[in-house]
Write a protein that holds these residues in place. Structure first.
Motif, short mmCIF file in Angstrom:
data_model
loop_
_atom_site.label_atom_id
_atom_site.label_comp_id
_atom_site.label_asym_id
_atom_site.label_seq_id
_atom_site.Cartn_x
_atom_site.Cartn_y
_atom_site.Cartn_z
N VAL A 1 24.80 9.91 -8.31
CA VAL A 1 25.72 8.77 -8.32
C VAL A 1 26.44 8.67 -6.96
N GLU B 1 26.24 5.50 -4.58
CA GLU B 1 27.49 4.76 -4.47
C GLU B 1 28.04 4.73 -3.04
N VAL C 1 35.34 4.70 -7.23
CA VAL C 1 36.18 4.39 -8.38
C VAL C 1 37.08 3.20 -8.04
N HIS D 1 42.17 2.14 -12.16
CA HIS D 1 42.44 3.50 -12.61
C HIS D 1 43.61 4.12 -11.85
N GLY E 1 36.18 10.08 -11.07
CA GLY E 1 34.90 9.40 -11.30
C GLY E 1 34.04 10.10 -12.33
N ILE F 1 35.43 9.35 -15.84
CA ILE F 1 35.14 7.97 -16.24
C ILE F 1 33.66 7.82 -16.59
N LEU F 2 32.78 8.39 -15.77
CA LEU F 2 31.34 8.30 -16.03
C LEU F 2 30.98 8.93 -17.37
N LEU G 1 32.12 6.68 -20.19
CA LEU G 1 31.31 5.47 -20.35
C LEU G 1 29.94 5.78 -20.94
N GLY H 1 25.46 3.85 -19.81
CA GLY H 1 26.69 4.34 -19.19
C GLY H 1 26.74 4.02 -17.71
N LEU H 2 25.59 4.14 -17.02
CA LEU H 2 25.51 3.79 -15.61
C LEU H 2 25.72 2.28 -15.41
N TYR I 1 29.30 1.75 -15.64
CA TYR I 1 29.99 2.32 -14.49
C TYR I 1 29.95 1.38 -13.29
#
Length: 321
Positions: free
Chosen positions: A205, A209, A228, A233, A256, A259-260, A263, A273-274, A277
């Motif tokens: 990720v 990202e 993020v 957040h 992060g 949160i990941l 989710l 989930g991705l 995200y």
């Protein structure tokens, strides 16, 4: 006869006060000696306990005795749990924030430290010495049964050899400073243990990202290695000193990763989930984001598995292939 008995009785009565006086005098005279002995015993106990807590700096004397009587794990429990509980108590009293619904990750306020400790080999062990509050008490609220097994720890990054191979890969791919990439990889592995998520997934990720650039910021306001959304957040960053800390790897990865994981559990699968995200929860597709992350994840898994298979040993010690 009675006169002799009377005389003897009188002598005994006269002797008893003298004996008591002698005992009192002896006790008074010995009092300093007793205090010295007690002091020596107390100092000895403190020295033994102090040496035990401080570790095995030498291979002889009280250290050996301490290791025989009580294993190292017990000393670690004294340090981590004892002082961790004090920190937790202090933090709990300092914070009076109202608890938020667990279903709303944007509203959860991170306000307590954790005493959870992990033992993990790291490419750069010094990252474990950085004093950063844990986020495991939030991550632990997420039932493991709700998390896609693909997102759980694959145990591939527990090997220093695999960590070095992954660092080599990213160093070449993004032309990164070697020390920095080792720092990011080690931080990710440490935090993955804390959150209970696969470090390989987190590294994938981060790669997609931000290309491992902690200063990256999107037009939408996503920041840091994990990109993020800072404004969304904001509450997560409050405990770390505010949103100005969002670019710090040890902070950004923690927020992060939590949160990941949330989710993934909420969406029902790793891919969904991705999708959540990246902010495409209500869209028909995520623009290929999940595919990119999964492809990067699979590259890292293949790299680690290849290194593990090709590992050589000599007299029980690992050699680099």
């Amino acid at each position: 006869m009675s006169k002799c008995l009377s005389n003897n009785l009188g002598d005994m009565q006269n002797t008893q006060p003298a004996m008591l006086a002698a005992k009192d005098l002896l006790a008074h005279a010995m009092a300093p000696v007793y205090r010295v002995i007690n002091g020596v015993l107390v100092v000895t106990v403190f020295m033994v306990v102090g040496l035990w807590l401080s570790g095995n700096g030498t291979n002889a004397g009280p250290f050996d005795l301490a290791r025989i009587l009580v294993p190292d794990e017990a000393r670690h429990m004294v340090w981590s749990n004892g002082f961790g509980m004090l920190d937790q108590y202090k933090s709990a009293n300092e914070s009076t924030a109202t608890a938020a619904p667990e279903t709303d990750i944007a509203a959860v306020i991170y306000n307590k430290s954790s005493v959870k400790q992990h033992t993990v080999a790291l490419l750069m062990p010094s990252v474990a010495q950085v004093q950063v509050k844990s986020i495991s008490h939030l991550a632990d609220r997420i039932p493991t049964s709700k998390v896609d097994p693909q997102a759980l720890d694959s145990n591939l990054m527990g090997s220093i050899q695999n960590q070095r191979a992954v660092a080599d890969f990213f160093e070449k791919k993004y032309s990164l400073d070697r020390a920095k990439i080792e720092e990011y990889v080690s931080n990710t592995i440490l935090i993955a243990k804390e959150v209970n998520i696969d470090p390989v997934l987190l590294l994938a990720v981060i790669s997609i990202e931000s290309n491992f650039n902690p200063n990256t910021k999107s037009q939408a306001g996503a920041e840091g290695l994990m990109q993020v959304m800072t404004s969304v957040h904001r509450d997560k960053y409050a405990v770390y000193g505010g949103t100005t800390q969002a670019v710090k790897p040890e902070v950004n990865i923690r927020v992060g990763a939590y949160i990941l994981k949330y989710l993934i559990a909420t969406a029902g699968s790793l891919r969904n989930g991705l999708k959540f995200y990246v902010g495409a929860a209500n869209a028909e597709d995520d623009g290929g984001y999940a595919d990119k992350v999964m492809a990067e994840r699979n590259r890292l898994i293949g790299l680690c598995q290849t290194r593990s298979v090709n590992r050589l040993t000599l007299n029980g010690k690992d050699l680099r292939s």
